[in-house]
Write a protein that holds these residues in place. Sequence first.
Motif, PDB file in Angstrom:
ATOM      1  N   VAL A  32       4.162   2.844   4.532  1.00  8.22           N
ATOM      2  CA  VAL A  32       5.383   2.060   4.342  1.00  8.22           C
ATOM      3  C   VAL A  32       6.120   2.504   3.087  1.00  8.22           C
ATOM      4  CG1 VAL A  32       6.260  -0.255   3.836  1.00  8.22           C
ATOM      5  CG2 VAL A  32       4.564   0.072   5.628  1.00  8.22           C
ATOM      6  N   LEU A  33       5.377   2.833   2.046  1.00  2.47           N
ATOM      7  CA  LEU A  33       6.003   3.275   0.806  1.00  2.47           C
ATOM      8  C   LEU A  33       6.800   4.556   1.033  1.00  2.47           C
ATOM      9  CD1 LEU A  33       6.320   2.882  -2.250  1.00  2.47           C
ATOM     10  CD2 LEU A  33       4.216   4.193  -2.558  1.00  2.47           C
ATOM     11  N   THR A  34       6.236   5.491   1.774  1.00  4.04           N
ATOM     12  CA  THR A  34       6.953   6.726   2.079  1.00  4.04           C
ATOM     13  C   THR A  34       8.189   6.446   2.926  1.00  4.04           C
ATOM     14  OG1 THR A  34       4.886   7.978   2.013  1.00  4.04           O
ATOM     15  CG2 THR A  34       6.745   9.011   3.105  1.00  4.04           C
ATOM     16  N   TYR A  35       8.018   5.601   3.934  1.00  2.33           N
ATOM     17  CA  TYR A  35       9.153   5.318   4.821  1.00  2.33           C
ATOM     18  C   TYR A  35      10.266   4.577   4.088  1.00  2.33           C
ATOM     19  CZ  TYR A  35      11.793   3.724   8.867  1.00  2.33           C
ATOM     20  OH  TYR A  35      12.800   3.474   9.761  1.00  2.33           O
ATOM     21  N   LYS A  36       9.888   3.645   3.224  1.00  2.00           N
ATOM     22  CA  LYS A  36      10.900   2.867   2.515  1.00  2.00           C
ATOM     23  C   LYS A  36      11.718   3.716   1.566  1.00  2.00           C
ATOM     24  CE  LYS A  36      10.179  -1.109   0.779  1.00  2.00           C
ATOM     25  NZ  LYS A  36       9.650  -2.247   0.004  1.00  2.00           N
ATOM     26  N   THR A  37      11.086   4.675   0.901  1.00  2.00           N
ATOM     27  CA  THR A  37      11.768   5.429  -0.140  1.00  2.00           C
ATOM     28  C   THR A  37      12.418   6.712   0.353  1.00  2.00           C
ATOM     29  OG1 THR A  37       9.651   6.467  -0.706  1.00  2.00           O
ATOM     30  CG2 THR A  37      10.307   4.538  -1.967  1.00  2.00           C
ATOM     31  N   SER A  38      12.020   7.203   1.529  1.00  2.00           N
ATOM     32  CA  SER A  38      12.594   8.468   2.001  1.00  2.00           C
ATOM     33  C   SER A  38      13.049   8.422   3.449  1.00  2.00           C
ATOM     34  CB  SER A  38      11.562   9.597   1.849  1.00  2.00           C
ATOM     35  OG  SER A  38      10.415   9.349   2.642  1.00  2.00           O
ATOM     36  N   GLY A  39      12.683   7.371   4.179  1.00  2.00           N
ATOM     37  CA  GLY A  39      13.070   7.294   5.574  1.00  2.00           C
ATOM     38  C   GLY A  39      12.292   8.220   6.483  1.00  2.00           C
ATOM     39  N   VAL A  40      11.186   8.792   5.996  1.00  2.00           N
ATOM     40  CA  VAL A  40      10.394   9.754   6.771  1.00  2.00           C
ATOM     41  C   VAL A  40       9.244   9.030   7.448  1.00  2.00           C
ATOM     42  CG1 VAL A  40       8.942  11.813   6.654  1.00  2.00           C
ATOM     43  CG2 VAL A  40      11.021  11.672   5.271  1.00  2.00           C
ATOM     44  N   PHE A  41       9.133   9.202   8.749  1.00  2.00           N
ATOM     45  CA  PHE A  41       8.003   8.680   9.520  1.00  2.00           C
ATOM     46  C   PHE A  41       6.892   9.713   9.411  1.00  2.00           C
ATOM     47  CE2 PHE A  41       6.209   6.483  13.264  1.00  2.00           C
ATOM     48  CZ  PHE A  41       6.556   5.184  12.931  1.00  2.00           C
ATOM     49  N   ASN A  42       6.068   9.579   8.375  1.00  2.00           N
ATOM     50  CA  ASN A  42       5.152  10.645   7.966  1.00  2.00           C
ATOM     51  C   ASN A  42       3.838  10.598   8.744  1.00  2.00           C
ATOM     52  OD1 ASN A  42       3.962  12.753   6.599  1.00  2.00           O
ATOM     53  ND2 ASN A  42       3.435  11.533   4.803  1.00  2.00           N
ATOM     54  N   PHE A  43       3.791  11.334   9.857  1.00  2.00           N
ATOM     55  CA  PHE A  43       2.556  11.421  10.618  1.00  2.00           C
ATOM     56  C   PHE A  43       1.493  12.243   9.901  1.00  2.00           C
ATOM     57  CE2 PHE A  43       5.155  10.139  14.264  1.00  2.00           C
ATOM     58  CZ  PHE A  43       4.287   9.270  14.892  1.00  2.00           C
ATOM     59  N   ALA A  44       1.882  12.998   8.875  1.00  2.00           N
ATOM     60  CA  ALA A  44       0.925  13.832   8.141  1.00  2.00           C
ATOM     61  C   ALA A  44       0.123  13.041   7.128  1.00  2.00           C
ATOM     62  CB  ALA A  44       1.659  14.974   7.439  1.00  2.00           C
ATOM     63  N   PHE A  45       0.297  11.737   7.094  1.00  2.00           N
ATOM     64  CA  PHE A  45      -0.407  10.928   6.106  1.00  2.00           C
ATOM     65  C   PHE A  45      -1.917  11.019   6.284  1.00  2.00           C
ATOM     66  CE2 PHE A  45      -1.188   7.185   3.510  1.00  2.00           C
ATOM     67  CZ  PHE A  45      -0.176   7.257   2.593  1.00  2.00           C
ATOM     68  N   GLY A  46      -2.373  10.995   7.530  1.00  2.00           N
ATOM     69  CA  GLY A  46      -3.806  11.144   7.784  1.00  2.00           C
ATOM     70  C   GLY A  46      -4.320  12.504   7.362  1.00  2.00           C
ATOM     71  N   ALA A  47      -3.514  13.552   7.547  1.00  2.00           N
ATOM     72  CA  ALA A  47      -3.912  14.889   7.112  1.00  2.00           C
ATOM     73  C   ALA A  47      -4.030  14.957   5.600  1.00  2.00           C
ATOM     74  CB  ALA A  47      -2.909  15.923   7.617  1.00  2.00           C
ATOM     75  N   ARG A 201      14.211  12.563  -8.149  1.00  2.00           N
ATOM     76  CA  ARG A 201      13.065  12.341  -9.027  1.00  2.00           C
ATOM     77  C   ARG A 201      12.315  11.063  -8.627  1.00  2.00           C
ATOM     78  NH1 ARG A 201      14.539  12.585 -15.176  1.00  2.00           N
ATOM     79  NH2 ARG A 201      15.198  14.633 -14.389  1.00  2.00           N
ATOM     80  N   VAL A 202      13.058  10.024  -8.305  1.00  2.00           N
ATOM     81  CA  VAL A 202      12.414   8.770  -7.894  1.00  2.00           C
ATOM     82  C   VAL A 202      11.696   8.950  -6.566  1.00  2.00           C
ATOM     83  CG1 VAL A 202      12.826   6.369  -7.277  1.00  2.00           C
ATOM     84  CG2 VAL A 202      14.072   7.389  -9.183  1.00  2.00           C
ATOM     85  N   SER A 203      12.320   9.672  -5.638  1.00  2.00           N
ATOM     86  CA  SER A 203      11.692   9.908  -4.345  1.00  2.00           C
ATOM     87  C   SER A 203      10.422  10.734  -4.497  1.00  2.00           C
ATOM     88  CB  SER A 203      12.673  10.630  -3.414  1.00  2.00           C
ATOM     89  OG  SER A 203      12.082  10.892  -2.156  1.00  2.00           O
ATOM     90  N   ALA A 204      10.449  11.727  -5.388  1.00  2.00           N
ATOM     91  CA  ALA A 204       9.246  12.524  -5.623  1.00  2.00           C
ATOM     92  C   ALA A 204       8.125  11.660  -6.194  1.00  2.00           C
ATOM     93  CB  ALA A 204       9.560  13.681  -6.567  1.00  2.00           C
ATOM     94  N   SER A 205       8.481  10.737  -7.075  1.00  2.00           N
ATOM     95  CA  SER A 205       7.474   9.825  -7.623  1.00  2.00           C
ATOM     96  C   SER A 205       6.883   8.936  -6.530  1.00  2.00           C
ATOM     97  CB  SER A 205       8.097   8.956  -8.723  1.00  2.00           C
ATOM     98  OG  SER A 205       8.623   9.758  -9.766  1.00  2.00           O
ATOM     99  N   ALA A 206       7.733   8.466  -5.629  1.00  2.00           N
ATOM    100  CA  ALA A 206       7.241   7.624  -4.539  1.00  2.00           C
ATOM    101  C   ALA A 206       6.324   8.410  -3.609  1.00  2.00           C
ATOM    102  CB  ALA A 206       8.425   7.051  -3.758  1.00  2.00           C
ATOM    103  N   TRP A 207       6.659   9.656  -3.327  1.00  2.00           N
ATOM    104  CA  TRP A 207       5.803  10.486  -2.485  1.00  2.00           C
ATOM    105  C   TRP A 207       4.461  10.735  -3.161  1.00  2.00           C
ATOM    106  CZ3 TRP A 207       5.660  13.076   2.229  1.00  2.00           C
ATOM    107  CH2 TRP A 207       6.727  12.822   3.082  1.00  2.00           C
ATOM    108  N   ALA A 208       4.489  11.009  -4.463  1.00  2.00           N
ATOM    109  CA  ALA A 208       3.230  11.216  -5.184  1.00  2.00           C
ATOM    110  C   ALA A 208       2.377   9.947  -5.147  1.00  2.00           C
ATOM    111  CB  ALA A 208       3.518  11.631  -6.620  1.00  2.00           C
ATOM    112  N   LEU A 209       3.011   8.787  -5.299  1.00  2.00           N
ATOM    113  CA  LEU A 209       2.272   7.530  -5.281  1.00  2.00           C
ATOM    114  C   LEU A 209       1.702   7.246  -3.890  1.00  2.00           C
ATOM    115  CD1 LEU A 209       1.423   5.001  -6.828  1.00  2.00           C
ATOM    116  CD2 LEU A 209       3.625   3.973  -6.227  1.00  2.00           C
TER     117      LEU A 209
END
Length: 417
Positions: A32-47, A201-209
């Motif tokens: 949800v954090l990734t989707y909220k901050t970037s709009g990406v439906f990240n199926f690679a999260f499990g990977a 920069r904020v989006s990169a921080s959210a992705w790292a988190l």
Amino acid sequence: MIVASIASDLFQAVLQGAPPGTVYALIAVGFVLTYKTSGVFNFAFGAQAFASMVLFHKASDDWGWSRGLAFVLAVLVFAPLLGFVLEWGIFRHLRTAPPLSTLVVSLGLTVAIPNLVNILLDFSPASGTAPHGVVPDGRSVRYDPFGVYPFSRGELVAMVVAVVAVLGLAALFRLTPVGLKMKAVVESPRMTELNGISADRVSASAWALSSFFAGLAGVLIAPRFTTFDPNEYFNIMVVAIAAAAVGRLVSLPWAFGGGIGLGVLIALVSTFLPRWSDQHEWLKPIQENVQPSIPFIVLFAVIVFVPGLRRNLGSGDPLAGVDPPRQNVTGTIASAGWVSIAIKTALVLGLIAVVYTQADRSWMLLATQAAAVGIIFLSITVITGLGGRISLCQGAFAAIGAFAVYQLGEVRGMAVT
């Protein structure tokens, strides 16, 4: 007596489902954090979770590091760095791209990341070994505070760490300037940039988190598996998506609660369904397949009965269209397209000729599999291009067709001669 027995079994199932549920909740929160901050439906999260798990075991088992140092490397260093690299190198450039583009990229990363990690780390677990947890004797040492279900040491650590991590994330969003900036980027990256804040920069921080949450969940849930199979992490990704859907893909508390609820629901079904199937014969064929189907059933129900989820899926930055149009390249020679088509056609025909005249049985098998998979994925372009819908069921449809052909040909004697 019967009521007391059912209540005891119910309580036991709730306790049994809580440990995996908290890990599902961790992945759902990161998703949800990734989707909220970037709009990406990240199926690679499990990977990403699998990659951190592999590095943790590589450092602790092969390099001789302590489990604590291996945890720091895999979860606190590598996982955020992986999320930053993915955002900086790939998804930042797809911010205004169609949803299909980001979906295809994340699906590709689901396959690529585990294989790249295994190759780069030269990871090949010994035969018969299983993933272990962070704490020593995580499986063998157990505690039974309620006298109903004995928690393993690893399960208790996983639950405590998950709750602390989510509480820390809630404090970050409520009490820190970084959390406020992340909320602003969620609403509109363009408007955020107009206020002097770097959305990148904020989006990169959210992705790292969020990648940190993936790595944390990957290491915590590893002891529940018996093999180092990346498909196991894709399966828990499906569970996490269903939990995230409970939170409409935007609510972190609801996503966390949805993860715990799914863990408990799966435990309840595993506890009571075998008893019901002993009493009702028609339930036995369903028993083997209903447990892995629970996340899909929940996801389907949420999509159908929660209209707000569909609105969230279609929402986006209201100022996303203010980017200046790209300049058209002039002077393109019309015949260049025909030349390119001719060259590609010649290469494909030449490759087919080489395969069918020179290839041995192994290469012929690979070529046949490639053609079959290519047809399956071409069917996605048909339903997407003509129907305007993204379908991930084409592989299942192909499996149904293969099963039907086998039944008709080999079992029913209708093979073509």
